[in-house]
Each structure stands twice: as C-alpha cells, then as structure tokens.
Design a protein around this motif. Structure first.
Motif, PDB file in Angstrom:
ATOM      1  N   LEU A 121     -72.804  39.260  31.711  1.00  0.00           N
ATOM      2  CA  LEU A 121     -73.077  39.749  33.061  1.00  0.00           C
ATOM      3  C   LEU A 121     -74.258  38.992  33.656  1.00  0.00           C
ATOM      4  N   SER A 142     -76.252  42.504  37.606  1.00  0.00           N
ATOM      5  CA  SER A 142     -75.231  43.405  37.075  1.00  0.00           C
ATOM      6  C   SER A 142     -75.720  44.105  35.814  1.00  0.00           C
ATOM      7  N   LEU A 182     -75.920  48.130  35.525  1.00  0.00           N
ATOM      8  CA  LEU A 182     -75.228  48.861  34.462  1.00  0.00           C
ATOM      9  C   LEU A 182     -76.185  49.782  33.717  1.00  0.00           C
ATOM     10  N   LEU A 241     -69.964  44.666  39.708  1.00  0.00           N
ATOM     11  CA  LEU A 241     -70.581  43.901  38.635  1.00  0.00           C
ATOM     12  C   LEU A 241     -69.907  42.539  38.518  1.00  0.00           C
TER      13      LEU A 241
END
Length: 330
Positions: free
Chosen positions: A197, A201, A205, A228
């Motif tokens: 990621l 992102s 998360l 994301l």
C-alpha cells in the motif's frame, strides 16, 4: 415437532458452528456469523452440542410452533412477541403449543439468533446443518427461509412446568460483554501485501474510519470510505483465504471476508481481522463505522483464548442454573 414459517424475515438461515475441514474440495466454513451469540442461545435452552439455530438479519421471521417449545433469543436486540406478550432477549422462554412468535426489526446490530430446545433438526450436509447460500448446501439447498417452510425440531424430554401462556424464566443474561454497543476498533493483523500500500493508504487502514457498505452479506463486509491504493499494480495468483481476510479489489474499497468466505482469492491481502473480532464486525449493519487498530498474532490469540474461556465458563454456569431450576436433569 416442527416450526412453520409464516413470514421469512429479511434473511433468515439455519446455522450451527459451521462446515469445517472441507476447504480441499472447495467447500467453505459458513456457520453462525456471531458464534458466541449462537452458543449462548443454545445454552439458554439447555442444548449441549452443535444444534442449529436460526440466524435472523435486520428483520426477523414469524413462526408458528406446532408443539410447546423452549426458545431463547440472543445477539442484536430484537422485538419478540407472542400475541400481546412481549418476550425478553437473552432469556429462556416457554411457548405453548400453537404459539405464533413474531420477531420484528433490530434497533441496533445486524443479526439475532433464535435457538429452540432440541435444535432445528434438519438433515446435516458434510457434517453441518448450516445453510451455505452460495454453495447451495444445507436446508432446502442452502436457500434462506421462505413462507410455508416447516422446520423440524429435535425431540427432548417433556417440558418442565408447561403453561397456557408464554412465560420467561425469571433470570436472563447480561448482553453487554457479548454485544459491542460502543462499536470499538477491531484488531487487524498485517497482511502479506500490506507493505505494498502507499503511505496514505497504510495510514488510512490503521487509523481511518470506514463504513459498512450496503452490498455487505454473509460472504464479505464491504467497507466504504477513502480509496486505498497500492504503490504499484500487482499480478497475483489465487491463494488460500478464510474468514477475516481483508482483500483490496480494484475499486480500492477493502472487503473483509466473513462466514461464507471463498477458500481461495486473488486480490491483494492487506490484513487479517483477529478471529475474536469477527462477531463484532458481523453485528455492524450498513452505515455503521469500522475502525482498525493493528495488533500482533500473540495479542489476537490471547484475546481469543480469554474470550473462549469466559464463554465456556458462562455456558457451564447456565447449565448449572438450569439444573438447579429443574429445567435440566443432571
């Protein structure tokens, strides 16, 4: 003995602990989305094994019980009535023969469980009575309940102190330890592709807020929120998945696999929800917030162990109380 379905509710299915050990032939686990609620509903009516209960989603069914029965309702709070008598949740209730039990809407939460003494005694498939909606396994080829269905109930010893009117035992469980009213953050373990990621992102998360999407179901909770992104496109082959696997499809909106998770998947696996928090996510309804906080495998295993110990202890205490009240024979 049987219960007849007059109204099916929004999505009502028969569930037990699940159909485990068949992933090698492509058959997933399925089973109750909220296992502690399922276990406690069964414990309250004196069931001691793997009896199937009815999992209700958002709006419950209406059932007519041909014979007298003991029932219990746990999970999300739901209105329950027999004629003009309101029945409590989290308590054992006696229904006289011919009773029509009406289950209404859930004010909060997403899934309630209705257990009956003796269990719903449909034929097991691959060792489980659970309905698998996608694989078509279980009662009536795995479909949800429909009006006109007749659900067999396992035979048990004669009722204790039957009455002509519905009544509840004078004690009930405290739902607070087993129903996440505050919707606290869920524990997330790192997935094999989390490092792929981008920085924003990964931050989203771990600290951001998502919302349960309207397309969520027993297969996956789809999370709406910030999109994301991976640092670079990934070409992946399908690998094993299980309930709790967090995948990132091309839409950028993560999905958390749930009870009817497929056994393999090819999307990037950016996390794994701790098993102890799967029931908590299962009780989030569309629009409810979902936040993750990272944890370790050791922390997740310890929380699951402590929860299961508490659940085992409570089930033993319920059995002892039912024996003391004359509801069960030792």
């Amino acid at each position: 003995m049987s219960a007849h379905v007059l109204k099916p509710g929004l999505l009502s299915t028969l569930q037990d602990r699940g159909r485990r050990g068949h992933a090698a032939i492509g058959v997933g686990r399925t089973g109750a989305m909220d296992v502690p609620a399922w276990r406690l509903a069964n414990a309250l009516v004196g069931n001691r094994g793997e009896e199937a209960a009815l999992e209700c989603t958002l709006l419950g069914p209406t059932l007519r019980f041909e014979h007298a029965a003991w029932v219990a309702i746990t999970g999300a709070p739901i209105a329950a009535r027999v004629d003009d008598t309101a029945l409590p949740n989290w308590a054992a209730c006696h229904l006289p023969a011919g009773s029509v039990l009406q289950l209404g809407h859930m004010a909060t939460g997403c899934r309630s469980y209705l257990a009956v003494r003796g269990g719903f005694d449909v034929a097991p498939v691959l060792g489980s009575r659970s309905s698998d909606l996608h694989a078509g396994l279980g009662y009536a080829s795995g479909r949800p309940l429909q009006a006109g269905d007749s659900l067999p109930i396992g035979r048990t010893a004669a009722d204790t102190a039957p009455t002509d009117r519905p009544r509840a035992l004078p004690w009930r469980l405290n739902p607070q330890p087993w129903f996440d009213v505050l919707q606290a953050p869920l524990m997330l373990l790192s997935g094999s592709h989390e490092a792929q990621l981008d920085a924003a992102s990964r931050q989203q998360l771990g600290t951001g807020t998502f919302r349960v999407g309207s397309a969520s179901n027993r297969t996956a909770s789809r999370l709406d929120g910030a999109r994301l992104q991976l640092r670079a496109p990934q070409e992946l082959i399908s690998e094993a998945t299980l309930p709790g696997t967090v995948q990132l499809p091309p839409s950028g909106q993560p999905i958390v696999l749930m009870a009817e998770a497929p056994v393999t998947g090819g999307y990037p696996r950016i996390g794994q929800l701790a098993a102890v928090d799967l029931p908590r996510l299962a009780q989030r309804r569309p629009g409810d917030p979902v936040c993750f906080r990272h944890g370790t495998l050791a922390q997740a295993a310890d929380r699951l162990r402590r929860r299961d110990q508490a659940l085992d202890t409570l089930c033993r205490q319920i059995e002892q109380r039912l024996q003391h009240d004359g509801f069960l024979t030792a």
